[in-house]
Enzyme design. Structure first.
Site, PDB file in Angstrom:
ATOM      1  N   HIS A 115       0.793  -1.245   0.000  1.00  0.00           N
ATOM      2  CA  HIS A 115       0.000   0.000   0.000  1.00  0.00           C
ATOM      3  C   HIS A 115       0.817   1.283   0.000  1.00  0.00           C
ATOM      4  O   HIS A 115       0.343   2.303  -0.488  1.00  0.00           O
ATOM      5  CB  HIS A 115      -0.908   0.051   1.241  1.00  0.00           C
ATOM      6  CG  HIS A 115      -1.904  -1.046   1.292  1.00  0.00           C
ATOM      7  ND1 HIS A 115      -1.640  -2.254   1.888  1.00  0.00           N
ATOM      8  CD2 HIS A 115      -3.167  -1.126   0.813  1.00  0.00           C
ATOM      9  CE1 HIS A 115      -2.694  -3.036   1.775  1.00  0.00           C
ATOM     10  NE2 HIS A 115      -3.637  -2.392   1.127  1.00  0.00           N
TER      11      HIS A 115
ATOM     12  N   GLU B 103       3.753  -2.432   7.042  1.00  0.00           N
ATOM     13  CA  GLU B 103       4.590  -2.290   5.838  1.00  0.00           C
ATOM     14  C   GLU B 103       5.888  -1.532   6.133  1.00  0.00           C
ATOM     15  O   GLU B 103       6.944  -1.853   5.577  1.00  0.00           O
ATOM     16  CB  GLU B 103       3.765  -1.645   4.709  1.00  0.00           C
ATOM     17  CG  GLU B 103       2.628  -2.589   4.276  1.00  0.00           C
ATOM     18  CD  GLU B 103       1.830  -2.136   3.067  1.00  0.00           C
ATOM     19  OE1 GLU B 103       2.159  -1.108   2.457  1.00  0.00           O
ATOM     20  OE2 GLU B 103       0.853  -2.847   2.733  1.00  0.00           O
TER      21      GLU B 103
ATOM     22  N   ARG C 220     -19.962  10.621  21.810  1.00  0.00           N
ATOM     23  CA  ARG C 220     -20.447  11.908  21.294  1.00  0.00           C
ATOM     24  C   ARG C 220     -21.906  11.748  20.877  1.00  0.00           C
ATOM     25  O   ARG C 220     -22.236  10.846  20.114  1.00  0.00           O
ATOM     26  CB  ARG C 220     -19.615  12.341  20.076  1.00  0.00           C
ATOM     27  CG  ARG C 220     -18.276  12.937  20.429  1.00  0.00           C
ATOM     28  CD  ARG C 220     -17.630  13.577  19.209  1.00  0.00           C
ATOM     29  NE  ARG C 220     -16.570  14.492  19.601  1.00  0.00           N
ATOM     30  CZ  ARG C 220     -15.299  14.124  19.788  1.00  0.00           C
ATOM     31  NH1 ARG C 220     -14.936  12.865  19.603  1.00  0.00           N
ATOM     32  NH2 ARG C 220     -14.401  15.014  20.167  1.00  0.00           N
TER      33      ARG C 220
ATOM     34  N   ARG D 162     -13.270  17.792  26.352  1.00  0.00           N
ATOM     35  CA  ARG D 162     -14.654  17.326  26.232  1.00  0.00           C
ATOM     36  C   ARG D 162     -15.507  17.728  27.439  1.00  0.00           C
ATOM     37  O   ARG D 162     -16.727  17.640  27.370  1.00  0.00           O
ATOM     38  CB  ARG D 162     -14.659  15.802  26.054  1.00  0.00           C
ATOM     39  CG  ARG D 162     -13.972  15.316  24.770  1.00  0.00           C
ATOM     40  CD  ARG D 162     -14.806  15.581  23.544  1.00  0.00           C
ATOM     41  NE  ARG D 162     -16.143  15.050  23.675  1.00  0.00           N
ATOM     42  CZ  ARG D 162     -16.473  13.737  23.617  1.00  0.00           C
ATOM     43  NH1 ARG D 162     -15.535  12.832  23.388  1.00  0.00           N
ATOM     44  NH2 ARG D 162     -17.720  13.342  23.748  1.00  0.00           N
TER      45      ARG D 162
HETATM   46  O1  LIG Z   1     -11.893  14.522  20.604  1.00  0.00           O
HETATM   47  C1  LIG Z   1     -11.025  14.129  19.815  1.00  0.00           C
HETATM   48  C2  LIG Z   1     -10.134  15.020  19.189  1.00  0.00           C
HETATM   49  C3  LIG Z   1      -9.213  14.521  18.310  1.00  0.00           C
HETATM   50  N1  LIG Z   1      -9.184  13.203  18.061  1.00  0.00           N
HETATM   51  C4  LIG Z   1     -10.026  12.340  18.644  1.00  0.00           C
HETATM   52  O2  LIG Z   1      -9.984  11.138  18.373  1.00  0.00           O
HETATM   53  N2  LIG Z   1     -10.925  12.823  19.527  1.00  0.00           N
END
Ligand SMILES: O=c1cc[nH]c(=O)[nH]1
Ligand SMILES: O=P(O)(O)O[C@H]1O[C@H](CO)[C@@H](O)[C@H]1O
Length: 255
Positions: free
Chosen positions: A9, A81, A169, A224
């Site tokens: 790849h 790879e 989320r 978050r």
């Molecule tokens: O919240 C996030 C921000 C960047 N990358 C992720 O996987 N999660």
């Protein structure tokens, strides 16, 4: 390898790597050129699918930079790879979402071990096997972060196959998250997990179980507990800081 002795790849063959044994591996192909620009004599090697690769030098030693794309499956291909081509040390540089309130956007996180919320790692070792970083890689990344005066957190990362449900989320089309992940962020927080990203579980499991070295540093682009959408300008600065750190960590690993 195909008939031209290139791997399947990446579009690379052993001659192109000039004996390099260390690779810097960002997720984003667009980050590759920026990393390569910090090396001496950067040279574009190939660009196929999500895999863009450069060769450069650090203090005279060849170093590969190659993107992995997002997630475990493409990361496993890049690492497999590159290992076929002689790479033995992998330094991932990524972006990440912090889940602990004391971590700020702009900080960096060096991962010691990852919660295996991916699928690809189980193709290399059973779930009882830890997704653990190599100690010398961790040390080099932490030391480079301190040299850069970055605010660096060292600890466990949750590494998920998905950006949305696996990182709990709810800002999705359905607004739903499957039961298995409902409340998962709170649970990881309670266990002291620092952040979410999407490649380290696969990277660490496949490297630790096959005698390869791997480390991971990530720039915090969201917290978050505060917001879901990153600020574009802060994001670039954070990414640049993490990139500078990984290049200096590579120099330390080679020195
Ligand atoms: O919240 C996030 C921000 C960047 N990358 C992720 O996987 N999660
Ligand atoms: O910035 P990169 O290295 O792509 O890393 C993070 O960003 C992507 C998600 O936006 C995932 O790949 C995650 O691990």
């Amino acid at each position: 390898m195909n008939q031209q002795a290139s791997v399947f790849h990446l579009g690379l063959n052993p001659d192109m790597l000039k004996g390099a044994t260390l690779a810097i591996i960002p997720g984003d192909p667009q980050r590759v050129e920026r990393i390569a620009s910090l090396l001496d004599e950067p040279e574009l090697l190939a660009s196929q699918r999500e895999f863009t690769s450069y060769l450069g030098k650090l203090d005279g030693t060849p170093v590969v930079v190659c993107s992995t794309g997002i997630g475990g499956p493409s990361t496993s291909i890049a690492v497999e790879e590159l290992a076929q081509l002689g790479i033995r040390t992998f330094l991932r540089v990524g972006t990440t979402g912090a889940i602990q309130p004391h971590i700020n956007v702009g900080d960096v996180i060096v991962t010691t071990a990852s919660v295996r919320l991916d699928g690809a790692s189980s193709h290399f070792a059973p779930m009882q096997f830890p997704a653990v970083a190599d100690f010398s890689c961790m040390q080099a990344l932490n030391s480079a972060a301190l040299d850069a005066n970055a605010t660096c957190h060292v600890g466990v990362t949750a590494s998920s196959d998905t950006f949305y449900p696996g990182q709990e989320r709810y800002d999705t089309v359905s607004g739903r998250v499957v039961k298995a992940f409902q409340g998962s962020m709170e649970e990881w927080q309670a266990m002291g997990v620092l952040n979410f990203e999407m490649e380290s579980a696969t990277l660490f499991t496949m490297c630790a179980s096959q005698g390869l070295k791997a480390g991971c540093v990530a720039g915090v682009i969201v917290n978050r507990t505060q917001q879901e959408i990153p600020d574009e300008s802060l994001m670039k600065n954070t990414e640049h800081q993490a990139v500078n750190i990984v290049v200096e960590a590579a120099r330390k690993m080679l020195g």
